[in-house]
Each structure stands twice: as C-alpha cells, then as structure tokens.
Scaffold this motif. Structure first.
Motif, PDB file in Angstrom:
ATOM      1  N   VAL A  99      10.411  -1.348  -0.655  1.00 46.50           N
ATOM      2  CA  VAL A  99       9.208  -1.741   0.076  1.00 46.50           C
ATOM      3  C   VAL A  99       8.145  -2.164  -0.938  1.00 46.50           C
ATOM      4  O   VAL A  99       8.051  -1.608  -2.034  1.00 46.50           O
ATOM      5  CB  VAL A  99       8.725  -0.560   0.956  1.00 46.50           C
ATOM      6  CG1 VAL A  99       7.376  -0.854   1.588  1.00 46.50           C
ATOM      7  CG2 VAL A  99       9.764  -0.261   2.031  1.00 46.50           C
ATOM      8  N   ASP A 100       7.360  -3.159  -0.578  1.00 51.42           N
ATOM      9  CA  ASP A 100       6.341  -3.662  -1.491  1.00 51.42           C
ATOM     10  C   ASP A 100       5.351  -2.549  -1.867  1.00 51.42           C
ATOM     11  O   ASP A 100       4.983  -1.735  -1.018  1.00 51.42           O
ATOM     12  CB  ASP A 100       5.585  -4.818  -0.817  1.00 51.42           C
ATOM     13  CG  ASP A 100       4.763  -5.593  -1.827  1.00 51.42           C
ATOM     14  OD1 ASP A 100       5.290  -6.582  -2.363  1.00 51.42           O
ATOM     15  OD2 ASP A 100       3.612  -5.176  -2.102  1.00 51.42           O
ATOM     16  N   PRO A 101       4.932  -2.522  -3.153  1.00 55.92           N
ATOM     17  CA  PRO A 101       3.980  -1.487  -3.575  1.00 55.92           C
ATOM     18  C   PRO A 101       2.653  -1.520  -2.809  1.00 55.92           C
ATOM     19  O   PRO A 101       1.913  -0.533  -2.814  1.00 55.92           O
ATOM     20  CB  PRO A 101       3.752  -1.771  -5.062  1.00 55.92           C
ATOM     21  CG  PRO A 101       4.796  -2.728  -5.475  1.00 55.92           C
ATOM     22  CD  PRO A 101       5.400  -3.352  -4.267  1.00 55.92           C
ATOM     23  N   ALA A 102       2.378  -2.633  -2.148  1.00 53.64           N
ATOM     24  CA  ALA A 102       1.178  -2.655  -1.303  1.00 53.64           C
ATOM     25  C   ALA A 102       1.299  -1.636  -0.163  1.00 53.64           C
ATOM     26  O   ALA A 102       0.304  -1.105   0.313  1.00 53.64           O
ATOM     27  CB  ALA A 102       0.960  -4.048  -0.722  1.00 53.64           C
ATOM     28  N   TYR A 103       2.552  -1.394   0.248  1.00 54.40           N
ATOM     29  CA  TYR A 103       2.817  -0.447   1.335  1.00 54.40           C
ATOM     30  C   TYR A 103       3.355   0.883   0.820  1.00 54.40           C
ATOM     31  O   TYR A 103       3.286   1.885   1.516  1.00 54.40           O
ATOM     32  CB  TYR A 103       3.835  -1.025   2.322  1.00 54.40           C
ATOM     33  CG  TYR A 103       3.378  -2.289   2.964  1.00 54.40           C
ATOM     34  CD1 TYR A 103       2.723  -2.262   4.196  1.00 54.40           C
ATOM     35  CD2 TYR A 103       3.559  -3.518   2.331  1.00 54.40           C
ATOM     36  CE1 TYR A 103       2.275  -3.431   4.789  1.00 54.40           C
ATOM     37  CE2 TYR A 103       3.111  -4.698   2.919  1.00 54.40           C
ATOM     38  CZ  TYR A 103       2.477  -4.642   4.144  1.00 54.40           C
ATOM     39  OH  TYR A 103       2.029  -5.802   4.712  1.00 54.40           O
ATOM     40  N   ALA A 104       3.925   0.866  -0.381  1.00 56.12           N
ATOM     41  CA  ALA A 104       4.553   2.066  -0.942  1.00 56.12           C
ATOM     42  C   ALA A 104       4.233   2.144  -2.440  1.00 56.12           C
ATOM     43  O   ALA A 104       5.100   1.940  -3.278  1.00 56.12           O
ATOM     44  CB  ALA A 104       6.066   2.029  -0.707  1.00 56.12           C
ATOM     45  N   PRO A 109       7.912   0.300  -9.689  1.00 61.40           N
ATOM     46  CA  PRO A 109       7.472  -0.596  -8.617  1.00 61.40           C
ATOM     47  C   PRO A 109       7.861  -2.037  -8.880  1.00 61.40           C
ATOM     48  O   PRO A 109       7.901  -2.488 -10.016  1.00 61.40           O
ATOM     49  CB  PRO A 109       5.948  -0.431  -8.614  1.00 61.40           C
ATOM     50  CG  PRO A 109       5.601   0.067  -9.975  1.00 61.40           C
ATOM     51  CD  PRO A 109       6.784   0.845 -10.465  1.00 61.40           C
ATOM     52  N   SER A 110       8.146  -2.768  -7.815  1.00 57.06           N
ATOM     53  CA  SER A 110       8.575  -4.155  -7.915  1.00 57.06           C
ATOM     54  C   SER A 110       7.898  -4.944  -6.797  1.00 57.06           C
ATOM     55  O   SER A 110       8.015  -4.591  -5.618  1.00 57.06           O
ATOM     56  CB  SER A 110      10.101  -4.207  -7.777  1.00 57.06           C
ATOM     57  OG  SER A 110      10.569  -5.522  -7.906  1.00 57.06           O
ATOM     58  N   LEU A 111       7.203  -5.998  -7.178  1.00 62.72           N
ATOM     59  CA  LEU A 111       6.376  -6.723  -6.213  1.00 62.72           C
ATOM     60  C   LEU A 111       7.193  -7.692  -5.362  1.00 62.72           C
ATOM     61  O   LEU A 111       8.265  -8.133  -5.762  1.00 62.72           O
ATOM     62  CB  LEU A 111       5.291  -7.501  -6.943  1.00 62.72           C
ATOM     63  CG  LEU A 111       4.141  -6.657  -7.501  1.00 62.72           C
ATOM     64  CD1 LEU A 111       3.335  -7.456  -8.499  1.00 62.72           C
ATOM     65  CD2 LEU A 111       3.258  -6.158  -6.380  1.00 62.72           C
ATOM     66  N   GLY A 112       6.650  -8.027  -4.204  1.00 63.67           N
ATOM     67  CA  GLY A 112       7.270  -9.034  -3.351  1.00 63.67           C
ATOM     68  C   GLY A 112       8.292  -8.451  -2.401  1.00 63.67           C
ATOM     69  O   GLY A 112       9.237  -9.133  -2.003  1.00 63.67           O
ATOM     70  N   GLY A 113       8.121  -7.220  -2.033  1.00 63.96           N
ATOM     71  CA  GLY A 113       9.123  -6.549  -1.202  1.00 63.96           C
ATOM     72  C   GLY A 113       8.808  -6.600   0.280  1.00 63.96           C
ATOM     73  O   GLY A 113       7.901  -7.293   0.731  1.00 63.96           O
ATOM     74  N   MET A 114       9.591  -5.825   1.015  1.00 58.57           N
ATOM     75  CA  MET A 114       9.414  -5.758   2.462  1.00 58.57           C
ATOM     76  C   MET A 114       8.126  -5.010   2.793  1.00 58.57           C
ATOM     77  O   MET A 114       7.632  -4.217   1.996  1.00 58.57           O
ATOM     78  CB  MET A 114      10.577  -4.966   3.080  1.00 58.57           C
ATOM     79  CG  MET A 114      11.925  -5.587   2.853  1.00 58.57           C
ATOM     80  SD  MET A 114      13.236  -4.494   3.454  1.00 58.57           S
ATOM     81  CE  MET A 114      14.655  -5.377   2.788  1.00 58.57           C
ATOM     82  N   THR A 115       7.641  -5.256   3.989  1.00 53.92           N
ATOM     83  CA  THR A 115       6.607  -4.374   4.522  1.00 53.92           C
ATOM     84  C   THR A 115       7.302  -3.106   5.017  1.00 53.92           C
ATOM     85  O   THR A 115       8.531  -3.069   5.200  1.00 53.92           O
ATOM     86  CB  THR A 115       5.866  -5.030   5.701  1.00 53.92           C
ATOM     87  OG1 THR A 115       6.792  -5.157   6.793  1.00 53.92           O
ATOM     88  CG2 THR A 115       5.333  -6.404   5.328  1.00 53.92           C
ATOM     89  N   SER A 116       6.516  -2.070   5.273  1.00 49.34           N
ATOM     90  CA  SER A 116       7.129  -0.858   5.821  1.00 49.34           C
ATOM     91  C   SER A 116       7.720  -1.151   7.204  1.00 49.34           C
ATOM     92  O   SER A 116       8.797  -0.647   7.535  1.00 49.34           O
ATOM     93  CB  SER A 116       6.137   0.298   5.848  1.00 49.34           C
ATOM     94  OG  SER A 116       4.869  -0.125   6.249  1.00 49.34           O
TER      95      SER A 116
END
Ligand code: MN
Ligand code: MN
Length: 325
Positions: free
Chosen positions: A250-255, A261-268
């Motif tokens: 999941v994107d670090p913006a959400y997790a 951490p790795s950017l550009g992932g899924m939303t929760s």
C-alpha cells in the motif's frame, strides 16, 4: 450460537479489557462448545530480518490495539464472521531476537504445536516478512505436509525471493525462496502482486521468473485491472492457499508505518478490495507483516493491517457459507 464469543461492545466498550486481536478470546477463554478452533491468531514480534529501518517487532502490540475497532460483520460479503468461525488469540510466539534462522525454527515449533492442529488455521501477525517462513512451515505440517506444497498469494512491493542479502539467507528478503526450497509452497502456484520499483537490480526477478511465479507489478495491475488475478484465482480451484500481506504494498500515503516504504502503491481501499476479490479461495493460513509503529501516523498502518487480517480470515468464512448452501 456464535462460534467466537466476543464481548458485547454495548456492555463492555471496545477500549476496555485485555487487548487481543479483534477482541477474540485468548485460547484459554474459548468454551468447550466452541472447540475445535478454526483460526488461531498469534503475534510474531521479530524484526531482525529487516534490511532497512527496524521496529516491526512492535507491530503485534500496535495491531492488537488498533484491531479493537474491527467489527465481526462483513458488509460486502454479508457474513457474520464470528458466527461462522471460532477464532482465538494465542499470544505471541517466542523469539530469538539475534538470529533469523534460529527464530524461524522456534516460531515454527511454537506454531506447529498450537492446539486443534487438524482444524485450526494459523494467522501470524508480524514482525518483518521473515516470519512468514515459520508460519508456512507450521501450516504445511498441520495440513498434513501436502506434496507439491501450498499455493501462495503474496501482496508486496518486493519479490522476497532473493537468495541472500548482507550474507543472510533467512531475512525478510528471502522467505519465499526458502519456503519453495523446503517444499512448503509451489512457485508455479504463487502470485506476487503489487511489485514496484525502483529495485536493486533486474536480477531481483530471476528466481521468480525462472520458477514460474506469476508476477503482477503495480503498473500492470493498474493497466490490466483484475484480469490476471482473476485467471490465477480460477486456476487455483480448491488448492490449499496461503495469503501473505506486506503492508508496504500500500502506498506510504496510506500506510506510512513500515520499514521499506515504496511509493506509487495501492490505496488502502484498493488493497482491501483486492483481498475481497479472492472470495472462493481455500485459505488455509496467512499473515500480515511489516508494520513499524514508530513511523506510523495515528495508527493508520496498524489499522490497515488489522483490516487486512479481517479480510483474509473472512475469505474462509465466505467459503464455508457458500459450501453450506
Ligand atoms: Mn515483504
Ligand atoms: Mn515489502
């Protein structure tokens, strides 16, 4: 009659009492009429296998805490999970904090010896991803050591099939290459979804590609929607399947609370929806890993992990309800 006796939240508030995963009883508290157990959840507080930022050893405590607000009725699947499954919290596995290999051994022994071996499926809450190996060993043993190994669904930003890193073969970069070598999983029935870069090298993919692992990068998943996943799930049929959820998918913006951490992932929402799309799969074990409370914000990553755990265990409840109809 509920299979898992949860304290009525209108009488005993969710913030009261001894904190267990999703407020399920401890093993000692399970009444005889609710045995044998269907699922045992345990903590795996170990992070010596991490390659970057440590601290996931505190994950189980944080996830227990946040999971107090996970409720037992699954709205999308329309299943009252606590009516279908008897679930208990077995506390934390013993750890060997200074050796990945020794730790895998003692955790596997602990998990294999948990009660109701014929019925109770194991859910491990990490900890870093190296703890998937001992839970897979114990699950494989308790399922009667199936020849060919279990199928595996792996949500992660990383392939976790490196032979070694920093001279260590049992770190969180290697659980699934070790599991395949030990015959616990079948790489041809392994789906790794959510991979995203940058990675250390193109060769990071070598093992997975050479052994028939189905890899769906985050970009592919966005481009092709759920089609590859649907085909893979269909191909599994009734195969005994283990689901492993690394929160860094999941994107670090959400997790944000995670060690690599790795950017550009899924939303929760996307990750939880993806887990729901596995309905029908014969889930015989699972884990959630890589929650690092020190980097978390407002418990959001631990809460996500708690919900991922609920989604994965709910898959078994859904399957049982469907088969009873
Ligand atoms: Mn991982
Ligand atoms: Mn990862």
């Amino acid at each position: 009659m509920p299979r898992t006796l949860l304290a009525d939240p209108r009488r005993v508030p969710r913030f009261a009492g001894v904190c267990t995963f999703c407020r399920v009883p401890t093993i000692d508290q399970v009444a005889p009429e609710n045995r044998p157990l269907d699922w045992i959840i345990y903590g795996a507080p170990f992070d010596t296998g991490t390659t970057y930022r440590p601290g996931a050893r505190f994950g189980p405590r944080s996830i227990r805490d946040e999971s107090a607000y996970v409720k037992p009725y699954h709205l999308i699947h329309d299943v009252m999970v606590s009516d279908v499954l008897s679930i208990a919290d077995a506390g934390d596995a013993p750890v060997r904090a200074f050796s990945c290999e020794d730790n895998a051994k003692v955790m596997a022994e602990f998990a294999a010896a948990l009660p109701d071996a014929k019925s109770a499926r194991l859910f491990a809450v990490g900890g870093d991803h190296s703890i998937a190996l001992p839970n897979l060993r114990a699950t494989w043993e308790r399922r009667g050591k199936p020849k060919g190994g279990l199928a595996l669904i792996h949500l992660d930003s990383h392939v976790d099939t490196l032979d070694s890193t920093n001279f260590e073969r049992y770190s969180h970069a290697s659980p699934f290459i070790r599991a395949a070598e030990e015959g616990l999983i079948d790489p041809k029935r392994m789906l790794t979804i959510g991979i995203k870069g940058p990675l250390n090298s193109k060769e990071d993919f070598d093992y997975a590609r050479d052994h028939g692992v189905t890899i769906v990068t985050c970009e592919q998943w966005r481009a092709e929607g759920a089609e590859t996943v649907r085909r893979f799930i269909k191909s599994l049929g009734d195969a005994e399947t283990y689901v492993t959820f690394d929160v860094d998918v999941v994107d670090p913006a959400y997790a944000p609370g995670t060690g690599t951490p790795s950017l550009g992932g899924m939303t929760s929402a996307e990750a939880l929806g993806l887990l729901r799309s596995f309905a029908g799969v014969n889930v015989v074990g699972g884990d959630v890993v890589e929650v690092l409370p020190d980097r978390d914000v407002s418990g959001i990553t631990a809460l996500l992990a708690a919900h991922a755990m609920f989604e994965i265990i709910s898959l078994d409840a859904v399957r049982r309800v469907r088969r009873a109809q």
